[in-house]
Design a protein around this motif. Structure first.
Motif, short mmCIF file in Angstrom:
data_model
loop_
_atom_site.label_atom_id
_atom_site.label_comp_id
_atom_site.label_asym_id
_atom_site.label_seq_id
_atom_site.Cartn_x
_atom_site.Cartn_y
_atom_site.Cartn_z
N ASP A 1 40.61 -22.12 10.23
CA ASP A 1 40.38 -23.35 10.98
C ASP A 1 38.89 -23.62 11.24
O ASP A 1 38.03 -22.77 11.02
CB ASP A 1 41.16 -23.34 12.30
N PHE A 2 38.63 -24.80 11.72
CA PHE A 2 37.27 -25.29 11.97
C PHE A 2 36.53 -24.37 12.95
O PHE A 2 35.35 -24.08 12.77
CB PHE A 2 37.35 -26.72 12.52
N GLU A 3 37.24 -23.91 13.97
CA GLU A 3 36.61 -23.05 14.98
C GLU A 3 36.13 -21.73 14.37
O GLU A 3 35.06 -21.23 14.70
CB GLU A 3 37.58 -22.78 16.13
N PHE A 4 36.93 -21.16 13.46
CA PHE A 4 36.51 -19.94 12.79
C PHE A 4 35.19 -20.14 12.07
O PHE A 4 34.28 -19.32 12.18
CB PHE A 4 37.57 -19.46 11.78
N TRP A 5 35.08 -21.23 11.28
CA TRP A 5 33.86 -21.49 10.51
C TRP A 5 32.67 -21.75 11.43
O TRP A 5 31.55 -21.34 11.12
CB TRP A 5 34.08 -22.64 9.54
N THR A 6 32.91 -22.41 12.55
CA THR A 6 31.84 -22.65 13.50
C THR A 6 31.28 -21.34 14.03
O THR A 6 30.07 -21.11 14.04
CB THR A 6 32.33 -23.53 14.66
N TRP A 7 32.17 -20.44 14.47
CA TRP A 7 31.73 -19.13 14.97
C TRP A 7 31.10 -18.29 13.87
O TRP A 7 30.13 -17.58 14.11
CB TRP A 7 32.89 -18.38 15.62
N PHE A 8 31.64 -18.37 12.67
CA PHE A 8 31.10 -17.63 11.53
C PHE A 8 29.63 -18.01 11.29
O PHE A 8 28.76 -17.15 11.18
CB PHE A 8 31.94 -17.89 10.28
N PHE A 9 29.36 -19.32 11.20
CA PHE A 9 28.00 -19.75 10.91
C PHE A 9 27.06 -19.56 12.10
O PHE A 9 25.88 -19.27 11.93
CB PHE A 9 27.98 -21.20 10.42
N LEU A 10 27.58 -19.69 13.31
CA LEU A 10 26.75 -19.41 14.49
C LEU A 10 26.31 -17.95 14.48
O LEU A 10 25.14 -17.64 14.72
CB LEU A 10 27.54 -19.72 15.77
N THR A 11 27.23 -17.06 14.17
CA THR A 11 26.90 -15.63 14.09
C THR A 11 25.93 -15.37 12.94
O THR A 11 24.97 -14.60 13.08
CB THR A 11 28.19 -14.80 13.87
#
Length: 91
Positions: free
Chosen positions: A62-72
């Motif tokens: 989901d979108f939230e996973f990718w957001t956290w992935f790129f933030l990290t």
């Protein structure tokens, strides 16, 4: 900068610190940090855009996973950038 003829060394004066900010030495086939962050930002934009529109296999996460992935990813990159910069500092 001053040259000591007796010891044959260059001695940096206080103003040399002002120049260090502009001195990013990049090897011939390496990527500069600004180019790296631009590429990472473009990749993030494409992946998040595709996730939002449920395109390709990106929709499996989901979108939230990718957001956290790129933030990290950005955070780890920035920490490495700081660490690497201290290692190569002139002073």
């Amino acid at each position: 900068m001053e040259y000591d003829q007796r010891s044959k060394e260059l001695v940096l004066n206080d103003r040399a610190r002002e120049v260090e900010v502009y001195m990013e030495v990049v090897a011939e086939h390496d990527v500069s940090w600004p180019t790296y962050y631009l590429g990472l930002g473009i990749l993030e934009f494409i992946v998040l855009f595709a996730a939002k529109l449920h395109l390709f296999s990106i929709q499996l996460l989901d979108f939230e996973f990718w957001t956290w992935f790129f933030l990290t990813f950005f955070l780890v990159s920035a920490l490495y950038h700081i660490y690497n910069g201290q290692e190569r500092s002139l002073f």
